[in-house]
Design an enzyme around this catalytic site. Structure first.
Site, short mmCIF file in Angstrom:
data_model
loop_
_atom_site.label_atom_id
_atom_site.label_comp_id
_atom_site.label_asym_id
_atom_site.label_seq_id
_atom_site.Cartn_x
_atom_site.Cartn_y
_atom_site.Cartn_z
N GLY A 42 0.83 -1.20 0.08
CA GLY A 42 -0.09 0.18 0.02
C GLY A 42 0.73 1.35 -0.03
N HIS A 442 19.46 4.22 33.25
CA HIS A 442 20.12 5.52 33.10
C HIS A 442 21.33 5.16 32.48
CE1 HIS A 442 21.75 9.40 34.34
NE2 HIS A 442 22.97 8.64 34.75
P1 FAD Z 1 -3.21 2.11 2.07
O1 FAD Z 1 -1.78 1.80 2.68
O2 FAD Z 1 -3.45 3.30 1.27
O3 FAD Z 1 -3.25 1.07 1.03
C1 FAD Z 1 -4.40 0.84 0.34
C2 FAD Z 1 -4.14 -0.09 -1.01
O4 FAD Z 1 -5.31 -0.52 -1.59
C3 FAD Z 1 -3.09 0.57 -1.91
O5 FAD Z 1 -1.97 -0.23 -2.17
C4 FAD Z 1 -4.23 0.71 -3.20
O6 FAD Z 1 -3.39 0.47 -4.32
C5 FAD Z 1 -5.05 -0.47 -3.14
N1 FAD Z 1 -6.29 -0.27 -3.72
C6 FAD Z 1 -7.13 0.86 -3.45
N2 FAD Z 1 -8.35 0.68 -4.31
C7 FAD Z 1 -8.16 -0.57 -4.68
C8 FAD Z 1 -9.08 -1.53 -5.57
N3 FAD Z 1 -10.25 -1.09 -5.82
N4 FAD Z 1 -8.76 -2.54 -5.85
C9 FAD Z 1 -7.30 -3.11 -5.60
N5 FAD Z 1 -6.74 -2.34 -4.92
C10 FAD Z 1 -6.81 -1.27 -4.42
N6 FAD Z 1 1.63 6.57 8.67
C11 FAD Z 1 2.20 6.26 9.90
O7 FAD Z 1 1.41 5.82 10.77
N7 FAD Z 1 3.42 6.52 10.25
C12 FAD Z 1 4.27 7.29 9.21
O8 FAD Z 1 5.56 7.43 9.34
C13 FAD Z 1 3.63 7.51 8.01
N8 FAD Z 1 4.35 8.35 6.86
C14 FAD Z 1 3.56 8.55 5.72
C15 FAD Z 1 4.30 9.20 4.85
C16 FAD Z 1 3.47 9.84 3.57
C17 FAD Z 1 4.36 10.38 2.59
C18 FAD Z 1 2.25 9.28 3.46
C19 FAD Z 1 1.65 9.91 2.14
C20 FAD Z 1 1.48 8.61 4.27
C21 FAD Z 1 1.95 8.22 5.50
N9 FAD Z 1 1.51 7.59 6.75
C22 FAD Z 1 2.37 7.22 7.69
C23 FAD Z 1 0.01 7.21 6.54
C24 FAD Z 1 0.19 5.67 6.34
O9 FAD Z 1 0.70 5.47 4.95
C25 FAD Z 1 -1.40 5.32 5.83
O10 FAD Z 1 -2.23 5.67 7.30
C26 FAD Z 1 -1.61 3.85 5.84
O11 FAD Z 1 -0.94 3.44 4.48
C27 FAD Z 1 -3.01 3.44 5.53
O12 FAD Z 1 -3.09 2.07 5.50
P2 FAD Z 1 -4.35 1.39 4.64
O13 FAD Z 1 -3.98 -0.13 4.54
O14 FAD Z 1 -5.59 1.71 5.18
O15 FAD Z 1 -4.24 1.71 2.78
#
Ligand code: FAD
Ligand code: NAD
Length: 463
Positions: A42, A442
């Site tokens: 993701g 510490h």
């Molecule tokens: P996502 O990680 O967004 O994954 C969703 C996946 O679903 C994606 O791969 C997408 O391609 C897939 N998808 C979507 N729709 C479909 C579909 N219809 N069919 C098939 N596949 C699909 N959070 C932290 O806790 N710590 C951090 O240090 C941090 N740093 C970050 C830095 C950046 C630059 C960014 C942008 C975000 C950061 N985040 C961080 C936030 C974190 O990345 C997200 O909160 C987290 O990835 C959410 O997880 P998720 O599983 O909900 O979705």
């Protein structure tokens, strides 16, 4: 019972989806995960947490070598930036970790269905030219960058976080739109590597959602490091000519517009849930006004058999929150009791120093009742002092009567690591006295947490 292809089908393989899929498979359920990206993991592993931390870590060393920190330690160096190699180690980290998820899928017998998923009905999903059915479906499609109306992201002059991770050269002047987590982390990376960085923030302070005092102190620290801030200022437009951008800024309260020139603009004004193309209506689902899928406390949607977790549902958009929800939803589907305590989700900004918090801010805690606050400066912590890291403080907010800890906030070089003990203490319902009478090794930065807990009753030793 209907004959389904899978017991559980997860849509999306981010930290929410991949963890849910692995846990479901561990619990003996036949599980598949649909992912449209080339690699698993993701946003977090591909373009979020991991690559940003790779750039933060590398640029931290570069900064320490250039800004006199190494010299203070008796190390003479003249650093030279090899940006290509820095990007190389970022890509390598992403490759290894996304590959690791593919390995875990194989190990746990989770089937990866490559392609975009869209609902046909509540138990059927179309993936490419295939149709698959499942008894339970978990929506874990995550989030994408919120666009700024009228501003086109070309990933050259105007970039989002993905573009900002990959810049081929250090910009002369980077303007960051939004003083949130992404703006401060990625702004810090390019400031350390030599860019002039200006951050334009609509609100009167950076880091919305964090404790007020922490927001103010962080702002001071970033200013000292050279980031310029334009608070209470709204970006209303960006025009690009060749390789230069002109931003139009307006005071948030209204008034005359001004302009600002930049050779790179980062749009980091938040993220929005991914539901486009999912055909939620075919499953009988709709989104709320913020585009999120509403859920109950077991992560169930309004349609039996469909569940949702992570960035696509209300709550903080954080990878560890998504992961914990992934475990809990799989356990609920398997008939166990999966719970996430949403009151104790830590937040960390991985800048220098790090900024971290868990639980209530002082402002929110005061609204709920009488509180006591204990504070301890990192300048009074022997390890931080020895390491030349005097910036920051720890603050513990406790209920005035019961002494139960309601919130812990820190600015300290390893604040992201320190906050874990606070989260654990709060999960166990600790009082500030419990933390104060826990022996801390510490010399460690974590002793500042113990001292802040002692300060709640006015008993800190080293101030
Ligand atoms: P996502 O990680 O967004 O994954 C969703 C996946 O679903 C994606 O791969 C997408 O391609 C897939 N998808 C979507 N729709 C479909 C579909 N219809 N069919 C098939 N596949 C699909 N959070 C932290 O806790 N710590 C951090 O240090 C941090 N740093 C970050 C830095 C950046 C630059 C960014 C942008 C975000 C950061 N985040 C961080 C936030 C974190 O990345 C997200 O909160 C987290 O990835 C959410 O997880 P998720 O599983 O909900 O979705
Ligand atoms: P954010 O919501 O943290 O900050 C966006 C900021 O932009 C806000 O302060 C807002 O007031 C400001 N803003 C909005 N419109 C504006 C305008 N027109 N002009 C000026 N300022 C404007 O969003 P983000 O930094 O894009 O991060 C998105 C999400 O990603 C966050 O929810 C965060 O949790 C997650 N994330 C987490 C981490 C981490 O945990 N370390 C790192 C990166 C991202």
């Amino acid at each position: 019972m209907a004959d389904y292809d899978f017991d559980v089908l997860v849509i999306g393989s981010g930290p929410g989806g991949y963890v849910a899929a692995i846990r479901a498979a561990q619990l003996g359920l036949r599980t598949a995960c649909v992912e449209s990206r080339e690699t698993l993991g993701g946003t977090c592993l591909n373009v979020g947490c991991i690559p940003s931390k790779a750039m933060l870590h590398a640029s931290e060393y570069f900064d320490a070598a250039s800004n006199g920190t190494f010299a203070k330690l008796g190390i003479k160096v003249t650093p030279e930036l090899d940006l290509e190699a820095m990007h190389g180690q970022r890509l390598d980290a992403v490759k290894q970790l996304t590959g690791g998820i593919a390995f875990l899928f194989k190990k746990n017998k989770v089937e990866w269905l490559k392609g975009r998923g869209s609902f046909v009905d509540a138990h059927t999903v179309q993936v490419g030219d295939k149709t698959v059915t499942a008894k339970d479906i978990i929506i874990a499609t995550g989030s994408s960058v919120t666009p700024l109306p009228g501003v086109e992201i070309d990933q050259k002059v105007v970039v989002d976080s993905t573009g900002a991770l990959e810049l081929a050269k250090v910009p002369e002047h980077l303007v960051v739109i939004g003083g949130g987590v992404i703006g401060l982390e990625l702004g810090s990376v390019w400031r350390r590597l030599g860019a002039k960085v200006t951050c334009v923030e609509f609100l009167d302070q950076i880091l919305p959602g964090f404790d007020g005092e922490i927001r103010k102190e962080s702002n001071k620290i970033f200013k000292k490091q050279g980031i310029e801030f334009k608070l209470s200022t709204k970006v209303t437009g960006v025009t690009v000519k060749g390789d230069k951008a002109t931003l139009t800024l307006e005071p948030a309260a209204g008034g005359d517009a001004t302009t600002l020139e930049a050779d790179c603009v980062l749009v980091s004004i938040g993220r929005r849930p991914n539901t486009d193309g999912l055909a939620l209506d075919k499953a009988g689902l709709a989104t709320n006004q913020r585009g999120q899928i509403e859920i109950g406390h077991r992560f169930e949607t309004s349609v039996p058999g469909i569940w949702a977790i992570g960035d696509v549902v209300p709550g903080p958009m954080l990878a560890h929150k998504a992961e914990d929800e992934g475990i809990a939803v799989a356990e609920n589907i398997a008939g166990l009791t999966g719970i996430v305590n949403h009151d104790v989700i830590p937040s960390v900004v991985y800048t220098w120093p790090e900024i971290a918090g868990v639980g209530l801010t002082e402002e929110a805690a005061k609204e709920k009742g009488e509180i006591k606050v204990g504070k301890f400066p990192m300048a009074g912590n022997s390890r931080a002092k020895t390491n030349h890291e005097p910036d920051g403080f720890v603050k513990i907010i406790a209920d005035a009567k019961s002494d139960r800890v309601l919130g812990v906030w820190c600015i300290a070089v390893p604040a992201g690591t320190m906050i874990a003990q606070a989260a654990q203490a709060m999960e166990f319902g600790a009082t500030s006295e419990d933390i104060a009478y826990t022996c801390h090794a510490h010399p460690t930065h974590s002793e500042a947490i113990k001292e802040a807990a002692m300060a709640v009753r006015g008993k800190a030793i080293h101030i």
